[in-house]
Structures are given as C-alpha cells and as structure tokens.
Design a protein around this motif. Structure first.
Motif, mmCIF file in Angstrom:
data_model
loop_
_atom_site.group_PDB
_atom_site.id
_atom_site.type_symbol
_atom_site.label_atom_id
_atom_site.label_comp_id
_atom_site.label_asym_id
_atom_site.label_seq_id
_atom_site.Cartn_x
_atom_site.Cartn_y
_atom_site.Cartn_z
ATOM 1 N N LEU A 59 12.650 -2.948 -14.092
ATOM 2 C CA LEU A 59 13.509 -1.762 -14.126
ATOM 3 C C LEU A 59 14.448 -1.690 -12.934
ATOM 4 O O LEU A 59 15.632 -1.429 -13.079
ATOM 5 C CB LEU A 59 12.671 -0.483 -14.157
ATOM 6 N N ALA A 60 13.890 -1.875 -11.745
ATOM 7 C CA ALA A 60 14.666 -1.729 -10.511
ATOM 8 C C ALA A 60 13.834 -2.259 -9.354
ATOM 9 O O ALA A 60 12.635 -2.506 -9.506
ATOM 10 C CB ALA A 60 15.023 -0.263 -10.270
ATOM 11 N N ASP A 61 14.466 -2.394 -8.195
ATOM 12 C CA ASP A 61 13.746 -2.796 -6.989
ATOM 13 C C ASP A 61 13.194 -1.591 -6.237
ATOM 14 O O ASP A 61 12.196 -1.691 -5.535
ATOM 15 C CB ASP A 61 14.662 -3.584 -6.059
ATOM 16 N N THR A 62 13.872 -0.452 -6.375
ATOM 17 C CA THR A 62 13.479 0.760 -5.660
ATOM 18 C C THR A 62 13.643 1.971 -6.559
ATOM 19 O O THR A 62 14.634 2.092 -7.280
ATOM 20 C CB THR A 62 14.339 0.974 -4.395
ATOM 21 N N ALA B 129 10.724 7.014 -1.339
ATOM 22 C CA ALA B 129 11.220 5.772 -1.929
ATOM 23 C C ALA B 129 10.010 4.906 -2.258
ATOM 24 O O ALA B 129 9.133 4.721 -1.412
ATOM 25 C CB ALA B 129 12.149 5.053 -0.966
ATOM 26 N N ILE B 130 9.953 4.403 -3.476
ATOM 27 C CA ILE B 130 8.854 3.560 -3.922
ATOM 28 C C ILE B 130 9.410 2.160 -4.174
ATOM 29 O O ILE B 130 10.355 1.992 -4.948
ATOM 30 C CB ILE B 130 8.204 4.121 -5.202
ATOM 31 N N ASP B 131 8.815 1.179 -3.524
ATOM 32 C CA ASP B 131 9.236 -0.208 -3.680
ATOM 33 C C ASP B 131 8.689 -0.751 -4.996
ATOM 34 O O ASP B 131 7.472 -0.795 -5.197
ATOM 35 C CB ASP B 131 8.718 -1.030 -2.502
ATOM 36 N N LEU B 132 9.581 -1.146 -5.890
ATOM 37 C CA LEU B 132 9.185 -1.689 -7.192
ATOM 38 C C LEU B 132 9.436 -3.188 -7.298
ATOM 39 O O LEU B 132 9.164 -3.783 -8.340
ATOM 40 C CB LEU B 132 9.960 -0.981 -8.312
ATOM 41 N N LYS C 104 2.884 9.818 -8.833
ATOM 42 C CA LYS C 104 1.543 9.371 -9.194
ATOM 43 C C LYS C 104 1.614 8.202 -10.180
ATOM 44 O O LYS C 104 0.888 7.220 -10.050
ATOM 45 C CB LYS C 104 0.735 10.516 -9.792
ATOM 46 N N MET C 105 2.502 8.320 -11.151
ATOM 47 C CA MET C 105 2.615 7.273 -12.171
ATOM 48 C C MET C 105 3.032 5.940 -11.561
ATOM 49 O O MET C 105 2.500 4.901 -11.903
ATOM 50 C CB MET C 105 3.639 7.687 -13.236
ATOM 51 N N TRP C 106 3.982 5.972 -10.637
ATOM 52 C CA TRP C 106 4.518 4.735 -10.071
ATOM 53 C C TRP C 106 3.932 4.373 -8.726
ATOM 54 O O TRP C 106 4.071 3.249 -8.262
ATOM 55 C CB TRP C 106 6.043 4.825 -9.951
ATOM 56 N N GLY C 107 3.294 5.310 -8.057
ATOM 57 C CA GLY C 107 2.863 5.030 -6.707
ATOM 58 C C GLY C 107 1.369 5.091 -6.454
ATOM 59 O O GLY C 107 0.915 4.651 -5.416
ATOM 60 N N ALA C 108 0.582 5.608 -7.400
ATOM 61 C CA ALA C 108 -0.846 5.829 -7.149
ATOM 62 C C ALA C 108 -1.564 4.541 -6.780
ATOM 63 O O ALA C 108 -2.340 4.499 -5.831
ATOM 64 C CB ALA C 108 -1.500 6.465 -8.370
ATOM 65 N N ASP C 109 -1.305 3.474 -7.511
ATOM 66 C CA ASP C 109 -1.985 2.212 -7.211
ATOM 67 C C ASP C 109 -1.061 1.277 -6.441
ATOM 68 O O ASP C 109 -1.321 0.085 -6.352
ATOM 69 C CB ASP C 109 -2.461 1.532 -8.500
ATOM 70 N N ARG C 110 0.006 1.827 -5.901
ATOM 71 C CA ARG C 110 0.965 1.020 -5.172
ATOM 72 C C ARG C 110 1.123 1.601 -3.766
ATOM 73 O O ARG C 110 1.987 2.433 -3.527
ATOM 74 C CB ARG C 110 2.320 1.046 -5.889
#
Length: 110
Positions: free
Chosen positions: A28-31, A19-22, A97-103
């Motif tokens: 787009l979304a919170d998660t 799960a990636i926190d957005l 990687k796209m959504w989580g690499a720098d997060r």
C-alpha cells in the motif's frame, strides 16, 4: 513526502499525529500517517494545506477521499498515506491498532 506531510500537520496544529512504518509490510505505502483535527472544518483545512503544499513542491496530484464530509480525509500520495480524522471517527476506526498493534515500529511523530 513524509516530511512535508508532517510539517503541514504541525503547521496546522493537527493533534495526536503518529507515523507508522509500513515498508516491507504491505504494498500500500511505505508510511501511514494518522492525525486528528478538532472539527470538520479543521480536518478540511489540514487536508487542503497538505494537498496544496504537495502541488507547490512538485509532488503532483494525490488521490483524495472524504473531503466533502471532512470526518475522515485520506490523502494517498503513493508512498505515503495520510489519514486525518475528527477524534470521534478516529476512535471508531482505530487504525493505529489495526496497523500498529503487532508492529512496534509505529512511532510518535513531532
């Protein structure tokens, strides 16, 4: 909705769920939840379970893409996006990687 999706993924023996926190990073979304099924049939079954449980618990109708092929199914439930992949397709798109690499807030689920 996040807890419901994670519960269904666990019940259906989905693999490598994260799960990636957005929240605060995109509109787009919170998660974003990313998971894998072992085969097209498994991916479809997992998606069907999540969609059915959402309806049963009064979360309404989510937008769903990819069900006919079941290589990659996206369930857009508003504040939660659930991506269910076959492993080869997941590796190709590499959303983690796209959504989580720098997060560094990306967390392993379950």
């Amino acid at each position: 909705m996040k807890a419901l999706a994670l519960e269904c993924l666990d019940d259906m023996k989905a693999e490598e769920t994260i799960a990636i926190d957005l929240a605060g990073k995109t509109s787009l979304a919170d998660t974003m939840i990313i998971s894998s099924g072992r085969s097209q049939r498994h991916v479809g079954s997992i998606a069907d379970k999540i969609i059915q449980e959402m309806k049963n618990r009064g979360f309404g109708n989510a937008r769903v893409e990819g069900l006919p092929a079941c290589d990659w199914v996206l369930i857009d439930a508003g504040d939660v996006l659930v991506h269910i992949f076959r492993p080869e397709v997941r590796g190709f798109y590499n959303l983690e990687k796209m959504w989580g690499a720098d997060r560094p807030v990306g967390i392993a689920a379950g």
